[in-house]
Structure formats: C-alpha cells, structure tokens
Design an enzyme around this catalytic site. Structure first.
Site: not given
Ligand code: THU
Length: 132
Positions: A42, A44, A53, A55, A86, A89
């Site tokens: 991830n 940010e 993310c 993934e 999530c 994802c």
C-alpha cells in the site's frame, strides 16, 4: 519463515509499505499464469483518497509485464486478524482472477490466517464475462 515463495514475497514487500497515515502496512503478491510473481504494497498519499492498496499495486505490476491472469494470491497484514481485501480490491482481483481463485491471507511472518475463494469474497460478481 515459510517455504512458499508467494507468501514470502507478500511478507517481504509489506516491509516497503508507505502508510504514514494509517500505519497499517499491507503486502500482496500474486502469481500470474506464466508462473511469475508480482508484488505490491500500500502506498498512501497526503491527499488520502489517492492512496493505493497493496493488491492494486501487484495487479498493475502484472499488467505492466504483459500478464493477464492471476492463478494465486497472498495478502499479508500485520495483525492477528486476517487482512481481507477491501471491496474495491475484490473487484480488481475479479477482473483477472476466476471465481475459484484461492485468496490466502497471512500474518506478518507468513502464518496463514484465512483462506477463501474469490467467489466467497465476492459472490455473484460482475466481471468481464458480463460485457462479452
Ligand atoms: N489496504 C490495502 O492495501 N489492502 C486492503 O485490501 C485493505 C486496506 C490499505 C489501504 C490503506 O493504505 C490501509 O490499508 C488502511 O486502510
């Protein structure tokens, strides 16, 4: 740690996560149809919605390498509870993974915490076939 290179890749890439805001570090590694492994963590952003993310990073690396099919995927979180992908994802994985794709969620040292199929994570999914 483990003798599974996909788990090792997910755990290793998690160490590079850039998550100064959530402090929630995630790593993901997937195997493509040709057998190669692609990983992502991830990433940010100060503008929070721009974060990516783990993934998504792994999937982008696979696509950039010319691959189109995920045959195995591992997600590594840091807690004792599995870091499940999530909702967004799950849909991204569905684009390149079959409903019976195995999704393994592991801890910081690679211990397997939860295993689900993609169909279990995203039932009755809308996918590429729906637009065929
Ligand atoms: N995160 C992932 O990288 N993958 C998931 O499937 C769950 C959430 C990241 C996004 C954000 O950087 C942090 O975890 C907290 O939500």
């Amino acid at each position: 740690m483990t003798d599974d290179p996909l788990i090792e890749a997910a755990v290793a890439v998690r160490a590079n996560a850039y998550a100064p805001y959530s402090r929630f570090h995630v790593g993901a590694a997937l195997r493509s149809a040709d057998g190669r492994i692609f990983a992502g963590c991830n990433t940010e952003n100060a503008a929070y919605p721009e974060g990516i993310c783990a993934e998504g990073g792994a999937i982008s690396a696979m696509i950039a390498a010319g691959q189109r099919r995920i045959t195995d995927i591992v997600i590594s979180g840091g807690g004792e509870k599995a870091c499940a992908p999530c909702g967004g994802c799950r849909q991204k994985i569905r684009e390149f993974g079959a409903p019976d794709l195995r999704v393994r969620m592991v801890g910081a040292t690679g211990q397997v915490l939860l295993v689900r199929t993609l169909a279990e994570l995203l039932p009755d999914a809308f996918g590429p076939d729906d637009l065929a």
